[in-house]
Design an enzyme around this catalytic site. Structure first.
Site, mmCIF file in Angstrom:
data_model
loop_
_atom_site.group_PDB
_atom_site.id
_atom_site.type_symbol
_atom_site.label_atom_id
_atom_site.label_comp_id
_atom_site.label_asym_id
_atom_site.label_seq_id
_atom_site.Cartn_x
_atom_site.Cartn_y
_atom_site.Cartn_z
ATOM 1 N N LYS A 64 2.843 -2.651 -12.660
ATOM 2 C CA LYS A 64 2.751 -4.109 -12.604
ATOM 3 C C LYS A 64 1.972 -4.633 -13.815
ATOM 4 O O LYS A 64 2.377 -5.563 -14.482
ATOM 5 C CB LYS A 64 2.057 -4.490 -11.290
ATOM 6 C CG LYS A 64 1.933 -5.968 -11.048
ATOM 7 C CD LYS A 64 1.381 -6.212 -9.644
ATOM 8 C CE LYS A 64 0.877 -7.636 -9.519
ATOM 9 N NZ LYS A 64 0.305 -7.925 -8.203
ATOM 10 N N GLU A 117 -3.669 6.055 -15.728
ATOM 11 C CA GLU A 117 -2.867 7.233 -15.367
ATOM 12 C C GLU A 117 -1.430 7.062 -15.860
ATOM 13 O O GLU A 117 -0.828 7.975 -16.449
ATOM 14 C CB GLU A 117 -2.818 7.409 -13.838
ATOM 15 C CG GLU A 117 -4.126 7.841 -13.206
ATOM 16 C CD GLU A 117 -4.982 6.664 -12.752
ATOM 17 O OE1 GLU A 117 -4.865 5.565 -13.348
ATOM 18 O OE2 GLU A 117 -5.779 6.850 -11.816
ATOM 19 N N GLU A 167 -5.738 0.315 2.077
ATOM 20 C CA GLU A 167 -6.091 -0.534 0.932
ATOM 21 C C GLU A 167 -6.105 -2.004 1.372
ATOM 22 O O GLU A 167 -6.843 -2.811 0.824
ATOM 23 C CB GLU A 167 -5.097 -0.314 -0.217
ATOM 24 C CG GLU A 167 -5.701 -0.627 -1.577
ATOM 25 C CD GLU A 167 -4.900 -0.072 -2.744
ATOM 26 O OE1 GLU A 167 -5.447 0.770 -3.483
ATOM 27 O OE2 GLU A 167 -3.734 -0.471 -2.915
ATOM 28 N N HIS A 200 1.568 22.478 14.395
ATOM 29 C CA HIS A 200 1.069 23.814 14.068
ATOM 30 C C HIS A 200 -0.110 23.731 13.106
ATOM 31 O O HIS A 200 -0.479 24.727 12.503
ATOM 32 C CB HIS A 200 2.199 24.657 13.474
ATOM 33 C CG HIS A 200 3.310 24.866 14.442
ATOM 34 N ND1 HIS A 200 3.435 26.001 15.207
ATOM 35 C CD2 HIS A 200 4.309 24.034 14.837
ATOM 36 C CE1 HIS A 200 4.490 25.885 16.007
ATOM 37 N NE2 HIS A 200 5.031 24.692 15.796
ATOM 38 N N LYS A 212 -13.089 3.416 -11.226
ATOM 39 C CA LYS A 212 -12.355 3.313 -12.504
ATOM 40 C C LYS A 212 -13.339 3.020 -13.625
ATOM 41 O O LYS A 212 -13.284 3.616 -14.700
ATOM 42 C CB LYS A 212 -11.367 2.140 -12.447
ATOM 43 C CG LYS A 212 -10.093 2.395 -11.725
ATOM 44 C CD LYS A 212 -9.140 1.211 -12.011
ATOM 45 C CE LYS A 212 -8.148 0.988 -10.922
ATOM 46 N NZ LYS A 212 -7.403 -0.255 -11.045
HETATM 47 C C1 G6Q Z 1 -1.654 -1.678 -4.702
HETATM 48 C C2 G6Q Z 1 -2.628 -1.466 -5.724
HETATM 49 C C3 G6Q Z 1 -2.437 -0.211 -6.535
HETATM 50 C C4 G6Q Z 1 -1.484 -0.368 -7.706
HETATM 51 C C5 G6Q Z 1 -1.708 0.786 -8.673
HETATM 52 C C6 G6Q Z 1 -0.776 0.740 -9.846
HETATM 53 O O1 G6Q Z 1 -1.588 -2.650 -4.008
HETATM 54 O O2 G6Q Z 1 -2.743 -2.602 -6.476
HETATM 55 O O3 G6Q Z 1 -2.047 0.891 -5.776
HETATM 56 O O4 G6Q Z 1 -0.172 -0.416 -7.260
HETATM 57 O O5 G6Q Z 1 -3.026 0.783 -9.102
HETATM 58 O O6 G6Q Z 1 -0.938 -0.431 -10.543
HETATM 59 P P1 G6Q Z 1 0.103 -0.853 -11.662
HETATM 60 O O7 G6Q Z 1 1.417 -1.046 -11.011
HETATM 61 O O8 G6Q Z 1 -0.428 -2.113 -12.261
HETATM 62 O O9 G6Q Z 1 0.146 0.274 -12.656
#
Ligand code: G6Q
Length: 545
Positions: free
Chosen positions: A205, A211, A351, A382, A510
């Site tokens: 997003k 990462e 979350e 199990h 972070k």
């Molecule tokens: C979800 C969080 C989180 C997010 C990741 C990846 O609601 O906001 O899990 O989706 O940190 O973020 P990006 O899509 O911005 O890389």
């Protein structure tokens, strides 16, 4: 305000006291209609919640709580595009992504459906062309492997859906999901792939998640080494709200799919984030997945509280958490295709509702989100069910199963269903000392052996569960199931008066990782670091090969 909510939730205490004096076993004996009284169906899903420690009066009190906390008003505010994510000043409109009706949906006075439909159309075109090899690699070859690089909400949703809908998957396309910054994840994935036939989808997003960008850069170098820089445009697609960063990375504008800040990461599977799943199962199936969710949305928006499945599921959770003080919740799909569903719900729930200040910023003085965990049955039986049956904590469980399998292996499916039914029965009924002793005596054990063994074989029972049943795990049902849990979590957030749509709790770690990275790379150790972290870093540096 937190203290008001506490008073409201404390209203459940007398009901809890009454219920604790009896048992579910007894309540079933006394009321032969218990299943009819405490079950509900919607969107081809049956929810049986009769194996919970509840009675009519407790349910009535819970429905009253939903009314006092104005669940319906808050639901309507969400639909109206109000900025209910108050700490980020954002609307919460993931339902719009699957909406197929005629209403105008607005955010900040702007209609959002045309933009959504445009992106969906693009997902349709791109996914279809990849599947039909109308879009090919830089040297004209058919893509055979699609690697989604993303994490959290940009990974768990598409991964869960791809696995859940495997029976609908394109047989000659392989989907891979790389999320962890641990180099092992991408290394182990790439070592078996051929760059000439591999497509990468960078799902982020923000397009700034460390990462994901680290993995994307590694993938890019791997591709360039084999095919040269020019190949990047053909072999990479992106899904992001940050279009300029995607361009900068070298991704062709035609391969960039947008979404919006009013879609939370963990609620984004319905957006272009679902692209890899759409490639795997085909756009028509992806659309059915959206349609199933839309159907659950409609049910949630229009059904009275007493017949509203997400509301009921949420209230049972509130009862278990706030009246009976149970700390966790197991998600147990007797459905191998739902192998990632517990992990998906773990993020969605923990979350969203792992918060301890209310909407006004005051600390809450009651329990909020539970610990969510799970594994498919029968595997879990199990492994960790021992604790579910005899552990000192009581863990409410959701059992899920498809009545019909995709595979024609009735021997397997009948056994699976028998286990699905047996486990909730065992949790509820238990086995008392008298029964254990008589069984041991019948099996010929001596009195000494019976005395020694019996206490270990007792099951206290009276352990709660919900049972969900659906006809078949098809795209529509998966959409409905996923939306069911989204709305459950929403309702609980409303009752606890917390913001289910932010996630500030992930920030501190972070931030610290950023400041620690130079030290891990051999930089100078600042004086202020505590002795534990200093000790660990020294040990780590001394042992680096
Ligand atoms: C979800 C969080 C989180 C997010 C990741 C990846 O609601 O906001 O899990 O989706 O940190 O973020 P990006 O899509 O911005 O890389």
């Amino acid at each position: 305000m937190a203290f008001e909510r506490k008073n409201i939730l404390d209203g459940l205490r007398p009901h809890a006291k009454r219920i604790k004096a009896t048992s579910m076993r007894k309540m079933f004996e006394e009321n032969p209609n218990r299943f009819d009284d405490f079950s509900v169906s919607a969107c081809s899903i049956l929810l049986d919640y009769s194996k919970n420690q509840i009675d009519q009066r407790a349910m009535q009190a819970l429905f009253e709580i939903a009314e006092i906390c104005m669940v319906e008003k808050r639901r309507d505010a969400m639909w109206a595009g109000k900025a209910i994510n108050t700490t980020e000043n954002r609307a919460v409109m993931h339902m719009a992504l699957r909406y197929n009706g005629k209403e105008k949906l607005l955010v900040n006075g702007q209609e959002i459906m045309p933009k959504i439909r445009h992106q969906l159309e693009r997902v349709k075109e791109y996914s279809t062309k990849i599947r039909n090899a109308e879009i090919t690699s830089s040297n004209g070859k058919k893509f055979t492997d699609i690697v989604n690089i993303g994490i959290g909400g940009s990974d768990l949703g598409p991964d869960m859906v791809t696995k859940a809908l495997e029976p609908y998957a394109h047989s000659d396309l392989k989907l891979h999901y790389v999320s962890n910054v641990d180099g092992a994840h991408i290394y182990d994935c790439l070592k078996r792939l051929n760059p000439a036939t591999t497509l990468f989808i960078i799902a982020s997003k923000t397009f700034s998640t460390d990462e994901t960008i680290t993995n994307a850069n590694t993938a890019k170098s791997w591709l360039i080494e084999a095919l040269g820089k020019k190949a990047v445009a053909k072999h990479f697609a992106a899904i992001s709200t940050n279009i300029s960063a995607c361009n900068e990375f070298g991704i062709d504008s035609d391969n960039i799919f947008g979404f919006w800040d009013w879609v939370g990461g963990r609620y984004s599977i319905w957006s272009a984030i679902g692209l890899p799943a759409a490639i795997a199962i085909g756009f028509d199936n992806f659309k059915d997945f959206l349609a199933g969710a839309a159907q659950m949305d409609e049910h949630f928006r229009t059904s009275p509280l007493q017949k509203n499945m997400p509301v009921i599921l949420a209230l049972i959770g509130i009862w278990n958490r706030n009246a009976l003080n149970y700390k966790s919740q197991a998600i147990l799909p007797y459905d191998q295709h739902l192998s990632r569903f517990p992990a998906y719900l773990q993020q969605l729930d923990m979350e969203s509702n792992g918060k301890s200040v209310d909407l006004s910023g005051y600390p809450v003085n009651f329990e909020t989100g539970a610990v969510i965990f799970g594994e498919p049955g029968t595997n879990g039986q199990h492994a960790f069910y021992q604790l579910l049956h005899q552990g000192s904590d009581i863990i409410p469980a959701d059992f899920l199963a498809a009545i019909n399998a995709h595979e024609n292996l009735p021997e397997h499916h009948d056994k699976l269903l028998a286990n699905y039914l047996a486990q909730s029965e065992a949790l509820m009924l238990g086995k008392d000392l008298k029964q254990v002793i008589s069984e041991l005596a019948m099996s010929g054990k001596s009195q000494t052996e019976i005395k020694k063994l019996a206490p270990h074989k007792v099951f206290t029972g009276n352990r709660p569960s919900n049972s969900l049943l659906y006809k078949k795990l098809n795209p529509k049902t998966l959409g409905s199931l996923t939306a069911l849990y989204e709305h459950k979590i929403f309702v609980q957030g409303v009752i606890w008066d917390i913001n289910s749509f932010d996630q500030w709790g992930v920030e501190l770690g972070k931030q610290l990782a950023k400041s620690i990275l130079p030290i891990v790379r051999g930089g100078e150790m600042p004086d202020k670091v505590n002795s534990s972290t200093t000790g660990l870093i020294k040990y780590l540096l001394n042992n680096k090969e």
